[in-house]
Enzyme design. Structure first.
Site, short mmCIF file in Angstrom:
data_model
loop_
_atom_site.label_atom_id
_atom_site.label_comp_id
_atom_site.label_asym_id
_atom_site.label_seq_id
_atom_site.Cartn_x
_atom_site.Cartn_y
_atom_site.Cartn_z
N GLU A 37 0.86 -1.18 0.00
CA GLU A 37 0.00 0.00 0.00
C GLU A 37 0.90 1.23 0.00
O GLU A 37 1.96 1.22 0.62
CB GLU A 37 -0.89 0.07 1.25
CG GLU A 37 -1.97 -0.98 1.33
CD GLU A 37 -1.55 -2.22 2.11
OE1 GLU A 37 -2.30 -3.21 2.09
OE2 GLU A 37 -0.47 -2.21 2.73
N TYR A 65 7.66 1.99 -7.70
CA TYR A 65 6.96 0.71 -7.71
C TYR A 65 6.54 0.33 -9.12
O TYR A 65 6.64 -0.85 -9.51
CB TYR A 65 5.75 0.74 -6.76
CG TYR A 65 6.11 1.06 -5.33
CD1 TYR A 65 7.31 0.62 -4.76
CD2 TYR A 65 5.26 1.80 -4.52
CE1 TYR A 65 7.65 0.92 -3.46
CE2 TYR A 65 5.59 2.10 -3.20
CZ TYR A 65 6.79 1.65 -2.68
OH TYR A 65 7.11 1.94 -1.38
#
Length: 148
Positions: free
Chosen positions: A108, A120
């Protein structure tokens, strides 16, 4: 620009004070020192630190559950950001976990954290969902990201 003399190694108890200082610098609701100690002790966790110029300059905590893993916490000290350190830690833990049979990774991230989201995505993560109001101080949604 890549920082010189970066070493990625497993986190240990001697790192906790430096890790906690980075945690407090980076997050409005920092994890406790006990949380980091727990990660050092837990067999299912693979937690690493980046050492730059002889000091801990970042850390990443990964928890493996069977064939999946959760990236629980990532931070780099402000003075060492934009030098590729988080990417090096990500490569290390993903490589380690894949060798242990992990097939997918989940994390998250605050929806406003564009630098982390960019990293990411570069590492192959895709947004698969949203957790409303997941973060506090300030309240913000989390993007749920997964690789592959």
């Amino acid at each position: 620009m890549m920082a010189d003399n970066i070493t990625i190694r497993m986190m240990d108890y001697n790192d906790i004070e430096e890790i906690f200082a980075i945690e407090a610098e980076c997050f409005t609701e920092p994890w406790t020192k006990e949380s980091f100690k727990y990660s050092v002790d837990t067999e299912s966790d693979y937690s690493v630190v980046a050492v730059c110029d002889g000091r801990v300059c970042g850390y990443l905590m990964l928890r493996i559950t069977y064939d999946s893993a959760d990236i629980m916490n990532v931070a780099v000290a402000a003075s060492y950001r934009k030098k590729g350190i988080a990417g090096l830690m990500m490569q290390d833990v993903i490589g380690y976990a894949k060798n242990k049979g992990v097939e997918s990774f989940l994390l998250e991230v605050r929806e406003s954290n564009a630098p982390a989201i960019g990293l990411y995505e570069k590492m192959g993560f895709k947004t698969i969902g949203r957790r409303k109001g997941y973060y506090t101080s300030p309240t913000e949604d989390a993007l749920v990201m997964m690789n592959p």
